[in-house]
Design a protein around this motif. Structure first.
Motif, PDB file in Angstrom:
ATOM      1  N   PRO A  11       2.279 -11.251  14.284  1.00 52.89           N
ATOM      2  CA  PRO A  11       1.047 -11.388  13.507  1.00 52.89           C
ATOM      3  C   PRO A  11       1.130 -10.667  12.158  1.00 52.89           C
ATOM      4  CG  PRO A  11       0.727  -9.917  15.360  1.00 52.89           C
ATOM      5  CD  PRO A  11       2.103 -10.487  15.496  1.00 52.89           C
ATOM      6  N   ILE A  12       0.317 -11.127  11.235  1.00 51.11           N
ATOM      7  CA  ILE A  12       0.207 -10.514   9.912  1.00 51.11           C
ATOM      8  C   ILE A  12      -1.171  -9.873   9.816  1.00 51.11           C
ATOM      9  CG2 ILE A  12       0.095 -10.962   7.429  1.00 51.11           C
ATOM     10  CD1 ILE A  12       1.912 -13.415   7.964  1.00 51.11           C
ATOM     11  N   ILE A  13      -1.197  -8.608   9.406  1.00 50.06           N
ATOM     12  CA  ILE A  13      -2.469  -7.916   9.188  1.00 50.06           C
ATOM     13  C   ILE A  13      -2.832  -8.079   7.719  1.00 50.06           C
ATOM     14  CG2 ILE A  13      -3.638  -5.684   9.180  1.00 50.06           C
ATOM     15  CD1 ILE A  13      -1.738  -4.874  11.486  1.00 50.06           C
ATOM     16  N   GLN A  14      -4.024  -8.549   7.472  1.00 47.89           N
ATOM     17  CA  GLN A  14      -4.477  -8.738   6.094  1.00 47.89           C
ATOM     18  C   GLN A  14      -5.671  -7.821   5.838  1.00 47.89           C
ATOM     19  OE1 GLN A  14      -4.477 -12.611   4.043  1.00 47.89           O
ATOM     20  NE2 GLN A  14      -6.701 -12.396   4.050  1.00 47.89           N
ATOM     21  N   ILE A  15      -5.564  -7.041   4.766  1.00 47.76           N
ATOM     22  CA  ILE A  15      -6.628  -6.127   4.366  1.00 47.76           C
ATOM     23  C   ILE A  15      -7.021  -6.488   2.940  1.00 47.76           C
ATOM     24  CG2 ILE A  15      -7.266  -3.705   4.017  1.00 47.76           C
ATOM     25  CD1 ILE A  15      -5.023  -2.973   6.002  1.00 47.76           C
ATOM     26  N   ALA A  16      -8.323  -6.579   2.705  1.00 46.59           N
ATOM     27  CA  ALA A  16      -8.788  -6.989   1.375  1.00 46.59           C
ATOM     28  C   ALA A  16     -10.015  -6.192   0.974  1.00 46.59           C
ATOM     29  CB  ALA A  16      -9.116  -8.479   1.387  1.00 46.59           C
ATOM     30  N   ASN A  17     -10.199  -6.079  -0.321  1.00 48.83           N
ATOM     31  CA  ASN A  17     -11.448  -5.577  -0.870  1.00 48.83           C
ATOM     32  C   ASN A  17     -11.754  -6.396  -2.116  1.00 48.83           C
ATOM     33  OD1 ASN A  17      -9.889  -4.550  -2.963  1.00 48.83           O
ATOM     34  ND2 ASN A  17     -10.097  -2.420  -2.336  1.00 48.83           N
ATOM     35  N   GLU A  18     -12.699  -5.932  -2.937  1.00 47.59           N
ATOM     36  CA  GLU A  18     -13.094  -6.719  -4.097  1.00 47.59           C
ATOM     37  C   GLU A  18     -12.008  -6.804  -5.165  1.00 47.59           C
ATOM     38  OE1 GLU A  18     -14.338  -3.878  -3.050  1.00 47.59           O
ATOM     39  OE2 GLU A  18     -15.141  -2.654  -4.688  1.00 47.59           O
ATOM     40  N   PHE A  19     -10.949  -5.990  -5.052  1.00 46.03           N
ATOM     41  CA  PHE A  19      -9.911  -5.959  -6.073  1.00 46.03           C
ATOM     42  C   PHE A  19      -8.616  -6.657  -5.672  1.00 46.03           C
ATOM     43  CE2 PHE A  19     -12.408  -2.019  -6.542  1.00 46.03           C
ATOM     44  CZ  PHE A  19     -12.998  -2.317  -7.766  1.00 46.03           C
ATOM     45  N   THR A  20      -8.305  -6.655  -4.376  1.00 44.22           N
ATOM     46  CA  THR A  20      -6.989  -7.148  -3.983  1.00 44.22           C
ATOM     47  C   THR A  20      -6.953  -7.593  -2.526  1.00 44.22           C
ATOM     48  OG1 THR A  20      -4.627  -6.625  -4.104  1.00 44.22           O
ATOM     49  CG2 THR A  20      -6.084  -4.907  -3.239  1.00 44.22           C
ATOM     50  N   VAL A  21      -5.886  -8.280  -2.204  1.00 42.29           N
ATOM     51  CA  VAL A  21      -5.584  -8.671  -0.827  1.00 42.29           C
ATOM     52  C   VAL A  21      -4.155  -8.231  -0.559  1.00 42.29           C
ATOM     53  CG1 VAL A  21      -5.247 -10.591   0.771  1.00 42.29           C
ATOM     54  CG2 VAL A  21      -7.088 -10.675  -0.915  1.00 42.29           C
ATOM     55  N   ILE A  22      -3.945  -7.573   0.565  1.00 42.11           N
ATOM     56  CA  ILE A  22      -2.600  -7.131   0.922  1.00 42.11           C
ATOM     57  C   ILE A  22      -2.313  -7.574   2.358  1.00 42.11           C
ATOM     58  CG2 ILE A  22      -3.154  -4.853   1.828  1.00 42.11           C
ATOM     59  CD1 ILE A  22      -0.366  -5.464  -0.626  1.00 42.11           C
ATOM     60  N   GLN A  23      -1.073  -7.997   2.584  1.00 38.97           N
ATOM     61  CA  GLN A  23      -0.666  -8.401   3.925  1.00 38.97           C
ATOM     62  C   GLN A  23       0.473  -7.508   4.396  1.00 38.97           C
ATOM     63  OE1 GLN A  23       0.292 -12.578   3.502  1.00 38.97           O
ATOM     64  NE2 GLN A  23      -1.846 -13.172   3.841  1.00 38.97           N
ATOM     65  N   VAL A  24       0.432  -7.144   5.670  1.00 37.02           N
ATOM     66  CA  VAL A  24       1.442  -6.275   6.262  1.00 37.02           C
ATOM     67  C   VAL A  24       1.964  -6.951   7.518  1.00 37.02           C
ATOM     68  CG1 VAL A  24       1.900  -4.002   7.254  1.00 37.02           C
ATOM     69  CG2 VAL A  24       0.234  -4.240   5.408  1.00 37.02           C
ATOM     70  N   SER A  25       3.285  -7.024   7.624  1.00 36.66           N
ATOM     71  CA  SER A  25       3.881  -7.589   8.829  1.00 36.66           C
ATOM     72  C   SER A  25       5.149  -6.817   9.167  1.00 36.66           C
ATOM     73  CB  SER A  25       4.191  -9.080   8.649  1.00 36.66           C
ATOM     74  OG  SER A  25       5.116  -9.267   7.601  1.00 36.66           O
ATOM     75  N   TYR A  26       5.603  -7.016  10.363  1.00 32.47           N
ATOM     76  CA  TYR A  26       6.789  -6.335  10.887  1.00 32.47           C
ATOM     77  C   TYR A  26       7.972  -7.290  10.812  1.00 32.47           C
ATOM     78  CZ  TYR A  26      10.009  -4.746  14.495  1.00 32.47           C
ATOM     79  OH  TYR A  26      11.129  -4.382  15.181  1.00 32.47           O
ATOM     80  N   THR A  27       9.134  -6.767  10.461  1.00 33.21           N
ATOM     81  CA  THR A  27      10.333  -7.580  10.492  1.00 33.21           C
ATOM     82  C   THR A  27      11.495  -6.735  11.021  1.00 33.21           C
ATOM     83  OG1 THR A  27      11.788  -9.040   9.224  1.00 33.21           O
ATOM     84  CG2 THR A  27      10.993  -7.088   8.098  1.00 33.21           C
ATOM     85  N   SER A  28      12.393  -7.374  11.711  1.00 32.57           N
ATOM     86  CA  SER A  28      13.558  -6.693  12.255  1.00 32.57           C
ATOM     87  C   SER A  28      14.793  -7.493  11.899  1.00 32.57           C
ATOM     88  CB  SER A  28      13.434  -6.570  13.773  1.00 32.57           C
ATOM     89  OG  SER A  28      14.593  -5.980  14.314  1.00 32.57           O
ATOM     90  N   THR A  29      15.777  -6.809  11.326  1.00 23.95           N
ATOM     91  CA  THR A  29      17.049  -7.455  11.009  1.00 23.95           C
ATOM     92  C   THR A  29      18.130  -6.692  11.761  1.00 23.95           C
ATOM     93  OG1 THR A  29      17.287  -6.077   9.057  1.00 23.95           O
ATOM     94  CG2 THR A  29      16.305  -8.244   8.732  1.00 23.95           C
ATOM     95  N   GLY A  30      18.552  -7.227  12.880  1.00 24.93           N
ATOM     96  CA  GLY A  30      19.519  -6.523  13.716  1.00 24.93           C
ATOM     97  C   GLY A  30      18.874  -5.288  14.299  1.00 24.93           C
ATOM     98  N   GLN A  31      19.438  -4.114  13.997  1.00 25.16           N
ATOM     99  CA  GLN A  31      18.880  -2.865  14.518  1.00 25.16           C
ATOM    100  C   GLN A  31      17.944  -2.202  13.520  1.00 25.16           C
ATOM    101  OE1 GLN A  31      22.105  -0.419  15.791  1.00 25.16           O
ATOM    102  NE2 GLN A  31      22.682  -1.786  17.459  1.00 25.16           N
TER     103      GLN A  31
END
Length: 90
Positions: A11-31
Motif C-alpha cells: 500500500p501507499i500512504i498519502q498525506i496531504a494538506n493545503e500546500f502539498t501531497v506526499i506519498q510514502v511506500s515501502y520498497t525492497s531490492t534484494g536485502q
C-alpha cells in the motif's frame, strides 16, 4: 491520510494538506529496504534507507525551514544549491 491499495503491491500512504501531497511506500531490492517518498504533483521522489530516515530525527526545526526556502524544488539550475550550503558547510 489516505491509504492507497494497489493490486499485488504494498500500500501507499498519502498525506496531504493545503500546500502539498506526499506519498510514502515501502520498497525492497534484494536485502535492502527503502522508503520511497514521492511528490506526485511535482514529480520528485527519493529513496531513503534506515540511516537516512534516522538522520531526519536528528534535525532541528530550523533545518526544515531552510529546506523550505525553495518549497517547489530546485527549479532551474540557477536556483539549485548544494545541500552543504543549506547547512552552512562548504
Amino acid at each position: 491520510m489516505t491509504i492507497i491499495h494497489n493490486e499485488g503491491q504494498d500500500p501507499i500512504i498519502q498525506i496531504a494538506n493545503e500546500f502539498t501531497v506526499i506519498q510514502v511506500s515501502y520498497t525492497s531490492t534484494g536485502q535492502r529496504e527503502r522508503l520511497l517518498v514521492s511528490s506526485p504533483r511535482l514529480g520528485f521522489q527519493t529513496l531513503l534507507d534506515p540511516l537516512q530516515l534516522e538522520s531526519l530525527t536528528w534535525q532541528t526545526p530550523e533545518i526544515y525551514s531552510k529546506l523550505l526556502d525553495t518549497p517547489y524544488g530546485p527549479g532551474t539550475e540557477l536556483n539549485a544549491r548544494p545541500l552543504s550550503a543549506l547547512f552552512g558547510k562548504d
